[in-house]
Design a protein around this motif. Structure first.
Motif, PDB file in Angstrom:
ATOM      1  N   LEU A  49       0.826  -1.212   0.000  1.00 28.96           N
ATOM      2  CA  LEU A  49       0.000   0.000   0.000  1.00 28.96           C
ATOM      3  C   LEU A  49       0.857   1.258   0.000  1.00 28.96           C
ATOM      4  CD1 LEU A  49      -2.862   1.220   0.309  1.00 28.96           C
ATOM      5  CD2 LEU A  49      -2.675   0.815   2.771  1.00 28.96           C
ATOM      6  N   ASP A  50       0.687   2.084  -1.052  1.00 29.02           N
ATOM      7  CA  ASP A  50       1.393   3.357  -1.136  1.00 29.02           C
ATOM      8  C   ASP A  50       0.793   4.324  -0.117  1.00 29.02           C
ATOM      9  OD1 ASP A  50       3.113   5.336  -2.049  1.00 29.02           O
ATOM     10  OD2 ASP A  50       1.676   6.036  -3.544  1.00 29.02           O
ATOM     11  N   GLY A  55      -6.872  11.844  -2.434  1.00 24.02           N
ATOM     12  CA  GLY A  55      -8.076  11.265  -1.819  1.00 24.02           C
ATOM     13  C   GLY A  55      -7.683  10.595  -0.509  1.00 24.02           C
ATOM     14  N   MET A  56      -7.978   9.333  -0.384  1.00 17.41           N
ATOM     15  CA  MET A  56      -7.594   8.580   0.812  1.00 17.41           C
ATOM     16  C   MET A  56      -6.118   8.227   0.740  1.00 17.41           C
ATOM     17  SD  MET A  56     -10.725   5.881   1.370  1.00 17.41           S
ATOM     18  CE  MET A  56     -10.183   5.424   3.016  1.00 17.41           C
ATOM     19  N   ASP A  57      -5.367   8.585   1.789  1.00 11.10           N
ATOM     20  CA  ASP A  57      -3.970   8.164   1.784  1.00 11.10           C
ATOM     21  C   ASP A  57      -3.873   6.727   2.318  1.00 11.10           C
ATOM     22  OD1 ASP A  57      -3.943   8.168   4.600  1.00 11.10           O
ATOM     23  OD2 ASP A  57      -3.104  10.187   4.710  1.00 11.10           O
ATOM     24  N   GLY A  58      -2.652   6.182   2.286  1.00 13.57           N
ATOM     25  CA  GLY A  58      -2.465   4.794   2.671  1.00 13.57           C
ATOM     26  C   GLY A  58      -2.852   4.494   4.108  1.00 13.57           C
ATOM     27  N   PHE A  78       3.573  -0.943   3.889  1.00 11.61           N
ATOM     28  CA  PHE A  78       3.479   0.425   3.389  1.00 11.61           C
ATOM     29  C   PHE A  78       4.683   0.749   2.512  1.00 11.61           C
ATOM     30  CE2 PHE A  78       0.745   1.064   7.194  1.00 11.61           C
ATOM     31  CZ  PHE A  78      -0.361   1.598   6.550  1.00 11.61           C
ATOM     32  N   LEU A  79       4.422   1.509   1.437  1.00 14.46           N
ATOM     33  CA  LEU A  79       5.473   2.046   0.571  1.00 14.46           C
ATOM     34  C   LEU A  79       5.427   3.564   0.654  1.00 14.46           C
ATOM     35  CD1 LEU A  79       5.147  -0.072  -2.705  1.00 14.46           C
ATOM     36  CD2 LEU A  79       6.694  -0.449  -0.782  1.00 14.46           C
ATOM     37  N   SER A  80       6.593   4.208   0.821  1.00 17.26           N
ATOM     38  CA  SER A  80       6.591   5.668   0.888  1.00 17.26           C
ATOM     39  C   SER A  80       7.913   6.224   0.382  1.00 17.26           C
ATOM     40  CB  SER A  80       6.358   6.123   2.330  1.00 17.26           C
ATOM     41  OG  SER A  80       6.383   7.539   2.397  1.00 17.26           O
ATOM     42  N   ALA A  81       7.805   7.265  -0.472  1.00 17.03           N
ATOM     43  CA  ALA A  81       8.997   7.942  -0.969  1.00 17.03           C
ATOM     44  C   ALA A  81       9.402   9.059  -0.029  1.00 17.03           C
ATOM     45  CB  ALA A  81       8.750   8.508  -2.359  1.00 17.03           C
TER      46      ALA A  81
END
Length: 374
Positions: A49-50, A55-58, A78-81
């Protein structure tokens, strides 16, 4: 199946390609809203899940998923940059995530984590299956224990009844002897003999149960004519129940190779049950047919009948139809023994019944059984 949720198409394509190359089944969603719809319809082992999505965040998606009972236990990575600070990672875990990977994604690390979660999932599923099997087995032990206790109680009562009667008749016999009353003496002797015969039948059934359980139920299979056996059995039943008319249709001209005494035991059991559970009636039908290399024998009564949902259980050990158990005596093992005898002759046993109209208990055995003589 794995669900990848990311609003960037390039990320979806690259992750999907890598995972499918490693033989994982993959589904995708390009927004949090789409992901929630898919989670409601499908079951996923893992959701990647990014975090940053319009809209809705992870985090919001994860919190919503944790509210679904079906998906509550689904693993989330969770994936996050961005947002790699501890407070954001902590928020990810508190939202329901089990792991956190930063972008750009190291595919080797991602694959290692995915494989680990799949292994945990498989182990959890096996543990759940083992737990269910153990619970089912425990419940079966409990049911068997209840049946055994009920049987012991019934058997004690059933054995005590004829014993008490015989004891009473012996006392009456003593008085009749003292008085020299021969007619009354003979009458009490006959009644005592009837009770002793009931007692003998009960003990025989109990011994047969023991032999079946230990695999020592013996058979002596020899050729004989079923029609001649039916003549003999019908005469025996009619003598003890003269009020019942036994009508036979059909005939079997071929010999069968079976244990005549055991087949007689089955037919007598069917006939005595037919009479027992048909109060107020006076007719029993016996049907005999040659069906290819099998002989069919059916015993039909016009009594109380058996409900459809109970018919499949009547041949089980110690089973007694609840509605009849109160009004009719018996150990609930005669039909079980009969079924075992027929099965040991490579045959089939069954019942067709309509409540309030009667029942037909039947068996079908081959002319020559392939089972070894025990």
């Amino acid at each position: 199946m794995i669900l990848i949720v990311d609003d960037t198409p390039e990320n979806l394509i690259s992750l999907k390609k890598v995972l499918e190359k490693n033989n994982f089944e993959v589904d995708t969603a390009s927004s949090g809203e789409e992901a929630l719809k898919k989670v409601l319809k499908n079951e996923y082992v893992l959701i990647i899940l990014d975090v940053q999505m319009p809209g809705m965040d992870g985090f919001e998606v994860a919190e919503a998923i944790s509210g679904y009972s079906k998906a509550r236990e689904t693993a989330i990575i969770f994936l996050s940059a961005a947002n790699t600070e501890n407070k954001f990672i902590t928020k990810g875990y508190s939202s329901g995530g089990l792991d956190y990977i930063t972008k750009p994604v190291d595919m080797d690390i991602l694959l290692l984590k995915v494989k680990t979660f799949y292994r945990i999932y498989e182990q959890s599923r096996k543990l759940i299956e083992i737990q269910k099997a153990l619970l089912d087995e425990i419940e079966f032990r409990k049911q068997a224990e209840r049946k055994k206790d009920e049987f012991i109680s019934i058997a004690s009562h059933e054995l005590k009844t004829p014993l008490t009667s015989v004891k009473g008749y012996v006392q009456l016999l003593e008085r009749s002897i003292e008085k020299g009353d021969v007619p009354t003496l003979k009458k009490h002797l006959v009644k005592a003999q009837i009770q002793l015969e009931k007692l003998n039948e009960l003990i025989t059934d109990l011994l047969d149960i023991s032999k079946i359980e230990s695999g020592k139920l013996k058979f002596n299979k020899q050729p004989f004519m079923i029609d001649a056996l039916l003549d003999s059995v019908t005469e025996i039943i009619h003598q003890s129940n003269p009020e019942f008319k036994i009508i036979r249709t059909g005939t079997a001209r071929k010999e069968i190779c079976a244990d005549e005494m055991r087949i007689e035991q089955v037919i007598i059991n069917f006939l005595t049950n037919a009479i027992k559970y048909s109060p107020g009636t006076s007719e029993i039908h016996i049907k005999v047919e040659e069906r290819g290399d099998h002989i069919y024998v059916g015993v039909k009564d016009f009594g109380i009948g058996i409900d459809a949902d109970q018919q499949k259980n009547v041949f089980e050990k110690f089973y007694r139809v609840e509605e009849t158990a109160i009004h009719f005596q018996g150990l609930g093992i005669g039909l079980y023994i009969s079924a075992e005898i027929i099965r040991r002759h490579d045959g089939e046993v069954g019942v067709q019944s309509i409540p309030g109209e009667g029942s037909e208990f039947y068996f079908s055995i081959p002319l020559y059984s392939t089972s070894e003589t025990d």
